[in-house]
Design an enzyme around this catalytic site. Structure first.
Site, PDB file in Angstrom:
ATOM      1  NE  ARG A  18      46.298 -20.134 119.873  1.00 14.27           N
ATOM      2  CZ  ARG A  18      47.186 -19.213 119.504  1.00 14.27           C
ATOM      3  NH1 ARG A  18      47.590 -19.154 118.272  1.00 14.27           N
ATOM      4  NH2 ARG A  18      47.646 -18.343 120.375  1.00 14.27           N
ATOM      5  CB  CYS A  37      44.469 -20.023 111.672  1.00 15.08           C
ATOM      6  SG  CYS A  37      45.180 -18.445 111.180  1.00 15.08           S
ATOM      7  CD  GLU A  84      44.249 -22.259 115.495  1.00 18.52           C
ATOM      8  OE1 GLU A  84      43.196 -21.631 115.726  1.00 18.52           O
ATOM      9  OE2 GLU A  84      45.289 -21.726 115.078  1.00 18.52           O
TER      10      GLU A  84
HETATM   11  N1  EPU Z   1      51.840 -15.453 104.790  1.00 16.20           N
HETATM   12  C1  EPU Z   1      51.982 -15.713 103.443  1.00 16.20           C
HETATM   13  N2  EPU Z   1      50.864 -16.072 102.754  1.00 16.20           N
HETATM   14  C2  EPU Z   1      49.650 -16.166 103.321  1.00 16.20           C
HETATM   15  C3  EPU Z   1      49.524 -15.906 104.706  1.00 16.20           C
HETATM   16  C4  EPU Z   1      50.640 -15.540 105.418  1.00 16.20           C
HETATM   17  O1  EPU Z   1      53.043 -15.637 102.886  1.00 16.20           O
HETATM   18  O2  EPU Z   1      48.691 -16.502 102.615  1.00 16.20           O
HETATM   19  C5  EPU Z   1      53.034 -15.041 105.554  1.00 16.20           C
HETATM   20  C6  EPU Z   1      52.911 -13.609 106.042  1.00 16.20           C
HETATM   21  O3  EPU Z   1      53.351 -12.694 105.072  1.00 16.20           O
HETATM   22  C7  EPU Z   1      53.781 -13.618 107.278  1.00 16.20           C
HETATM   23  C8  EPU Z   1      53.641 -15.033 107.810  1.00 16.20           C
HETATM   24  O4  EPU Z   1      53.125 -15.813 106.733  1.00 16.20           O
HETATM   25  O5  EPU Z   1      55.131 -13.406 106.940  1.00 16.20           O
HETATM   26  C9  EPU Z   1      52.725 -15.113 109.023  1.00 16.20           C
HETATM   27  O6  EPU Z   1      51.405 -14.647 108.667  1.00 16.20           O
HETATM   28  P1  EPU Z   1      50.496 -13.792 109.669  1.00 16.20           P
HETATM   29  O7  EPU Z   1      51.226 -12.590 110.122  1.00 16.20           O
HETATM   30  O8  EPU Z   1      49.189 -13.574 109.006  1.00 16.20           O
HETATM   31  O9  EPU Z   1      50.307 -14.699 110.932  1.00 16.20           O
HETATM   32  P2  EPU Z   1      49.954 -16.244 111.074  1.00 16.20           P
HETATM   33  O10 EPU Z   1      51.094 -16.885 111.750  1.00 16.20           O
HETATM   34  O11 EPU Z   1      49.499 -16.843 109.782  1.00 16.20           O
HETATM   35  C10 EPU Z   1      48.877 -16.146 113.436  1.00 16.20           C
HETATM   36  C11 EPU Z   1      47.732 -16.919 114.019  1.00 16.20           C
HETATM   37  C12 EPU Z   1      46.424 -16.177 113.761  1.00 16.20           C
HETATM   38  C13 EPU Z   1      46.509 -14.774 114.304  1.00 16.20           C
HETATM   39  C14 EPU Z   1      47.705 -14.068 113.621  1.00 16.20           C
HETATM   40  C15 EPU Z   1      47.900 -12.632 114.107  1.00 16.20           C
HETATM   41  C16 EPU Z   1      48.164 -19.312 113.878  1.00 16.20           C
HETATM   42  C17 EPU Z   1      48.012 -20.545 113.077  1.00 16.20           C
HETATM   43  N3  EPU Z   1      47.648 -18.214 113.364  1.00 16.20           N
HETATM   44  O12 EPU Z   1      48.704 -16.180 112.020  1.00 16.20           O
HETATM   45  O13 EPU Z   1      45.422 -16.874 114.457  1.00 16.20           O
HETATM   46  O14 EPU Z   1      45.324 -14.061 114.027  1.00 16.20           O
HETATM   47  O15 EPU Z   1      48.902 -14.801 113.892  1.00 16.20           O
HETATM   48  O16 EPU Z   1      48.132 -12.607 115.454  1.00 16.20           O
HETATM   49  O17 EPU Z   1      48.732 -19.341 114.972  1.00 16.20           O
HETATM   50  C18 EPU Z   1      43.548 -18.305 114.583  1.00 16.20           C
HETATM   51  O18 EPU Z   1      44.040 -18.727 115.641  1.00 16.20           O
HETATM   52  O19 EPU Z   1      42.459 -18.732 114.137  1.00 16.20           O
HETATM   53  C19 EPU Z   1      44.271 -17.283 113.845  1.00 16.20           C
HETATM   54  C20 EPU Z   1      43.836 -16.786 112.698  1.00 16.20           C
END
Ligand code: EPU
Length: 301
Positions: A175, A223, A293
């Site tokens: 990011r 996010c 972020e």
């Molecule tokens: N999880 C939970 N509870 C929640 C949300 C997530 O337990 O309420 C767990 C999920 O089950 C999973 C892990 O956390 O095991 C990761 O969650 P997810 O797959 O949704 O990905 P993320 O790391 O939360 C990132 C980016 C998103 C992007 C997604 C998909 C960041 C902070 N977030 O989310 O980016 O859309 O991957 O590629 O890097 C953004 O940049 O605005 C954004 C939403």
């Protein structure tokens, strides 16, 4: 002695507005107005407006699609630039090389490259934003990021100097990038030939993943927090049992805890207070300092 005009943009009214609401320009649809709102129609107008900002000590803010942005209720006492004119939305193809203006909508670009049988930016599926914002934030997620295909970026610094940054000196990290210049003007991407149907299939899979795991049909800013190294911000907030937590009309999403939803009549202050509360609770439980972020305006000084 130079007398500083009390109308910093006198004569530029054709592309500079005053006291413009930023709500309509953000996905959150909340927050205060911009003192000045600048929509230059070419490079010369952009340079002239920047020159006036410098002469009159007006802080510069650059807006894309406002998808990753929280404007505080006080608004922005500065000049908000938006490169939305068609001049900034040009796209040209030369085999696998694509030159694209900062104002281009990334989702539209993704569709066009897909149709042309050019692969490499499927990871942008479902990420709202302009190319300028996408470069600045190195937009992406678990399926990859924009920086991987960027070979050259044309930029303009705060003094109006235009120059290129090329792949050998560009660093794209989680990011963020090492581009310090104020404005991104356009980017050159190097993509790979592939079957349009295969590219579309991959794009849809990524988009479906997002639709199933994120509250896409709500007012949000994506996010809110960065993932702390090796951990998931969403999971941490979830484990702190903060899903559904409300301050005023701002609420932690039940679907994905790293999203804060703005319900009707939500104030930016509600979101700011909820961000503070989440940070405190996660720190109490895990001793981790969560970093936002989302871009928050006005900048802290
Ligand atoms: N999880 C939970 N509870 C929640 C949300 C997530 O337990 O309420 C767990 C999920 O089950 C999973 C892990 O956390 O095991 C990761 O969650 P997810 O797959 O949704 O990905 P993320 O790391 O939360 C990132 C980016 C998103 C992007 C997604 C998909 C960041 C902070 N977030 O989310 O980016 O859309 O991957 O590629 O890097 C953004 O940049 O605005 C954004 C939403």
């Amino acid at each position: 002695m130079n007398l500083v005009s009390n109308k910093p943009f006198a004569g530029l009214e054709g592309f500079v507005g005053e006291h413009v609401s930023l709500r309509a320009h953000t996905w959150y649809r909340i927050g205060g107005p911009a003192r000045y709102f600048v929509t230059p129609r070419n490079t010369e107008e952009l340079q002239e407006a920047v020159r006036r900002c410098n002469e009159n000590s007006v802080p510069i803010y650059v807006l894309g699609l406002g998808a990753n942005l929280l404007v505080q209720d006080s608004g922005v006492d500065g000049a908000v630039f938006r490169l939305s004119d068609e001049f900034w939305r040009r796209v040209s193809f030369d085999k696998t090389t694509v030159e694209v203006g900062a104002g281009v909508d990334m989702q539209k670009l993704l569709l066009r490259t897909c149709r042309q049988g050019l692969a490499g930016i499927e990871c942008l599926a479902g990420i709202p934003g302009t190319v300028g914002g996408g470069v600045r934030m190195n937009a992406g997620g678990k399926f990859g990021d924009f920086g991987a295909v960027i070979h050259r970026v044309s930029v303009m610094d705060g003094e109006g100097n235009i120059f290129d940054r090329t792949k050998d000196d560009l660093v794209f990290e989680y990011r963020k990038t090492n581009i310090a210049a104020r404005f991104i003007l356009n980017a050159t991407l190097e993509l790979d030939e592939d079957d349009p149907e295969k590219i579309m299939k991959r794009t849809k899979e990524i988009w479906f993943y997002k639709r199933n795991t994120q509250p896409l049909n709500t007012k949000n800013c994506g996010c809110v927090f960065k993932n702390p190294r090796g951990l998931s911000a969403g999971a941490l907030i979830d484990q702190a049992r903060l899903k559904g937590m409300r301050v005023g009309n701002a609420e932690v999403s039940d679907k994905h805890a790293n999203f804060i939803i703005a319900h009707p009549d939500c104030a930016s202050d509600d979101v700011m207070k909820l961000i503070k509360l989440i940070k405190e609770k996660v720190f109490e439980r895990n001793q981790i300092e969560m970093e936002t972020e989302v871009q928050i305006w006005p900048f802290e000084r």
